[in-house]
Write an enzyme that holds these catalytic residues in place. Structure first.
Site, mmCIF file in Angstrom:
data_model
loop_
_atom_site.group_PDB
_atom_site.id
_atom_site.type_symbol
_atom_site.label_atom_id
_atom_site.label_comp_id
_atom_site.label_asym_id
_atom_site.label_seq_id
_atom_site.Cartn_x
_atom_site.Cartn_y
_atom_site.Cartn_z
ATOM 1 C CG HIS A 2 -0.130 0.074 2.518
ATOM 2 N ND1 HIS A 2 0.348 -1.046 3.142
ATOM 3 C CD2 HIS A 2 0.295 1.123 3.265
ATOM 4 C CE1 HIS A 2 1.027 -0.690 4.232
ATOM 5 N NE2 HIS A 2 1.009 0.621 4.323
ATOM 6 C CG HIS A 36 7.979 4.663 0.931
ATOM 7 N ND1 HIS A 36 7.742 5.759 1.747
ATOM 8 C CD2 HIS A 36 8.044 3.587 1.755
ATOM 9 C CE1 HIS A 36 7.680 5.348 3.011
ATOM 10 N NE2 HIS A 36 7.852 4.035 3.042
#
Length: 193
Positions: free
Chosen positions: A41, A127
């Site tokens: 995620h 990220h």
């Protein structure tokens, strides 16, 4: 109290899956805790242990944020590492241009502070965490590998909703449960899709 974070669901493309397989094989003698493929995620904001009274205003803030902003896409195109050359900590996939995502963060942050959450400290670097490094035997070889495995192509990540996720830590790894999904407005970029 619930351990919460706000994130975007991301399915990694076949080319990035291949990169990850190569990375895991090349680092098989090192100690790296890899993130389960089903748990990838893109975190907008980690909230941590959240008192129950904070949750209703948090949900209202997320509903307003997504109602006021259009969906967008970002280009995931690089392999990165948090930590220093001597002490790498986290291996991740990063983005070329994440300004729309940063704007969501900047709009949400004051609302979180008003609710009572602690400020977010540190740089904002969107990220996908691939793995947490416990020990690398040959750091020179590791950095050469990171350079050699830079993606040859990119993946577009569509940000069309935010998720409020509860994370429960277990000895086998974290267990995530989506508490709420908040769709962003369908903007001009999504009209033809």
């Amino acid at each position: 109290m619930k351990r919460l974070f706000v994130a975007v669901e991301v399915q990694i493309s076949e080319s990035f899956q291949a990169l990850l397989i190569n990375l895991k094989q090349a680092l098989c003698l090192d100690k790296v805790v890899w993130v389960d493929d089903k748990l990838h995620h893109l975190t907008l904001r980690f909230l941590g242990q959240t008192p129950e009274p904070y949750i209703p205003p948090l949900k209202q803030a997320l509903a307003k944020l997504t109602a006021d902003n259009d969906a967008f896409s970002m280009e995931m195109n690089r392999l990165g590492v948090f930590g220093s050359k001597h002490s790498p900590q986290v291996i991740w996939l990063g983005f070329q241009d994440f300004e729309p995502f940063r704007q969501l963060f900047l709009q949400l942050e004051p609302q979180l502070l008003a609710i009572g959450f602690e400020p977010n400290y540190g740089n904002f670097v969107p990220h996908l965490t691939l793995g947490r490094i416990k020990q690398i035997q040959n750091k020179k070889r590791f950095w050469e590998l990171v350079t050699a495995l830079q993606p040859k192509e990119s993946q577009m990540v569509y940000v069309d909703s935010l998720l409020l996720i509860q994370s429960r830590l277990t000895p086998q790894g974290p267990i995530y449960r989506v508490l709420e999904r908040y769709p962003l407005r369908k903007g001009k970029a999504f009209v033809d899709e």
